[in-house]
Write a protein that holds these residues in place. Structure first.
Motif: not given
Length: 555
Positions: A109-132
């Motif tokens: 959440g700090k715009d770190s190097f090579q950081e994206v919210d991939i769970t947010g991005i893929t929420m509409p195109i996955t059955k489910h997703n997780f961040i551990v």
């Protein structure tokens, strides 16, 4: 036993009988790759040329084997490069687990190097997703991801793991995977009896087959059902191979590029039996004109598909194989002789065909591939005209032998999928049919095929244009060919040879058989660049939004 998060991930993959991972390393997953290195004798890692290639290869592996495909990518751009492949798998109900790394928890959440919210991005195109976010949750999360990917209607699941989670240590206890139970709790005797009554009262039934039949491994049950009902059988693009194309009841594909006999049967039938199909817009076209005289019986595992695009009069929700078994057990053989004679007349009057004028024809190429492989190959395709010609002219008789991006229509899909299918079925012949536009999107994956010595065959139907878009421009945009002529001057044979593959340029019918025979006997990847005319269109065709009986045929 005390293990790092990375080691726990590998142990969980072994629990799930994962033997292959497709991926590309990076800083956020370096601990995972270090653990993979230590277990390389148990889990094979396939290093693709691009993360998108990894996702398509995992998808092709899953479709060709029926197992869960697994891909792995680093954070940021590595993760976002998986997105198209994840969406492709989601649209076509393919079981896949995508594993991504992310920045350490303190940097999220700090715009770190090579950081994206991939769970947010893929929420509409996955059955489910997780961040551990806790290493103690890692094992249960991975196990749940594999379960979700396979249960009910299959689909992709993403597991995002911050880098520090892969380094932290916690207790690991091995567990057996949870058995995947068939969805049967919604199948009632009342539903079965209602379906039987419909079938017995129908005089003009049509069976409409989708990819759900293949997911359920219900091919044999479907054949038995069709033969009892005495009904013609048509299929969607994703349903190819779900019913033998050589069977006398088969009428071919339905919809925009379906056969005229299938489209007429849908228009004239009094009962439409949809099995594992979702009534895509490419099938139904004009909603109010689709099967206007028919009652609709919809059999599907996913309740969300019922009444979504077409209203059904009756439906059965559950595993397709189980539903067909129960129907077959009670169903008395039907006789629909006048209807079958009518359908036979349509098939004879409106066969698939093309004009032979001395030039190399794409339809001829596909027919020749079918003839020379005796229909025993696994065929992957790119998207566009090449895909439709393959669907029309190769007679698929077995499930999991036609592998193509249907719902998303992903150009560049086929070569990665071909690699994944070959890895999953090393003893089988695997061929990718491509257009020149699609091939050049992900041709870099030839390097992957070379690295792992995969004797795949790529057949390029090269018309020098973006064929399907150009076809629409030709028919509906007054021949304004805006940006569809490629004219790049790329020497594809030199490109192919630079990767270490063999390449053959083919301009005449007489050259194809000899070149394809050489490809069949080769032990390296081979690309056949077949030069076809850019004015060659895919027929039959139904204009978008028109009733599907309004078929444009060549000439």
């Amino acid at each position: 036993m005390q293990l790092t998060g990375a080691e726990i991930l590998i142990e969980c993959l072994k629990e799930q009988d994962v033997d292959t991972i497709f991926g590309y390393p990076g800083g956020a997953v370096i601990n995972i790759y270090d653990a993979l290195y230590k277990h390389q004798d148990e889990i094979r890692h396939i290093l693709t040329s691009h993360e998108q290639g990894a996702s398509h290869a995992a998808d092709g592996y899953a479709r060709a084997t029926g197992k869960v495909g697994v891909c792995l990518a680093t954070s940021g751009p590595g993760a976002t490069n998986l997105v198209t492949g994840i969406a492709t798998a989601y649209m076509d109900s393919v079981p896949m687990v995508a594993i991504t790394g992310n920045v350490p928890l303190a940097l999220l959440g700090k715009d770190s190097f090579q950081e994206v919210d991939i769970t947010g991005i893929t929420m509409p195109i996955t059955k489910h997703n997780f961040i551990v976010k806790n290493v103690k949750d890692l094992a249960s999360t991975v196990r749940r991801a594999f379960y979700i990917a396979q249960e009910g209607r299959p689909g992709p699941v993403l597991v995002d793991i911050p880098k520090d989670i892969t380094a932290q240590i916690t207790e690991y206890i091995k567990e057996e995977p949870i058995a995947i139970e068939k969805v049967t709790e919604y199948i009632t005797e009342e539903d079965i009896n209602n379906a039987l009554e419909l079938l017995q009262n129908s005089q003009q039934p049509l069976i409409y087959v989708g990819g759900g039949v293949i997911c359920a491994d219900a091919n044999g049950d479907l054949v038995a059902f069709a033969e009892k009902v005495k009904a013609p059988v048509c299929c969607t693009l994703m349903g190819l191979g779900g019913f033998p194309a050589t069977h006398e009841l088969f009428t071919g594909m339905i919809g925009m590029h379906g056969t005229k006999s299938s489209n007429l049967a849908a228009t004239k039938c009094d009962l439409l039996i949809a099995i594992g199909a979702r009534f895509s817009d490419r099938v139904i076209s004009k909603v109010e004109a689709f099967a206007p005289n028919a009652q609709v019986l919809h059999i599907d595992i996913d309740p969300a598909e019922i009444n979504k695009n077409i209203r059904s009069h009756y439906h059965i929700i559950g595993d397709v194989k189980e539903v067909l078994k129960r129907l077959n057990k009670k169903l008395a053989p039907q006789e629909n002789q006048p209807w079958m004679e009518q359908v036979k007349t349509w098939k004879e009057k409106y066969p698939l065909g093309y004009k032979k004028d001395g030039r190399l024809k794409p339809q001829y190429v596909i027919e020749k591939i079918y003839e020379m492989t005796k229909g025993e190959a696994i065929i992957t395709t790119e998207v566009g005209q090449n895909q439709m010609w393959t669907a029309q002219y190769y007679k698929f008789t077995k499930s999991r032998t036609f592998i193509s991006s249907g719902g998303l229509g992903t150009m560049g899909y086929g070569l990665g999928a071909c690699i994944g299918a070959k890895i999953g079925n090393p003893e089988k012949l695997v061929i990718n049919v491509a257009g020149d536009g699609s091939f050049q999107m992900n041709s870099i994956e030839l390097a992957t095929a070379i690295k792992y010595n995969l004797p795949i065959i790529v057949v390029i139907l090269n018309n020098g244009v973006l064929g399907m878009v150009r076809q629409w421009q030709d028919l509906f945009y007054d021949k304004r060919y805006a940006e569809t002529d490629l004219d790049r001057g790329t020497d594809l044979i030199k490109l192919v040879e630079a990767y270490g593959a063999k390449g053959y340029q083919i301009t005449e019918e007489s050259q194809f058989e000899e070149a394809f025979h050489k490809a069949l006997e080769s032990n390296v990847p081979v690309v056949l660049n077949c030069i076809i005319d850019k004015t060659e269109n895919v027929y039959p065709m139904v204009p978008a939004g028109a009733p599907i009986e309004n078929v444009i045929t060549e000439g």
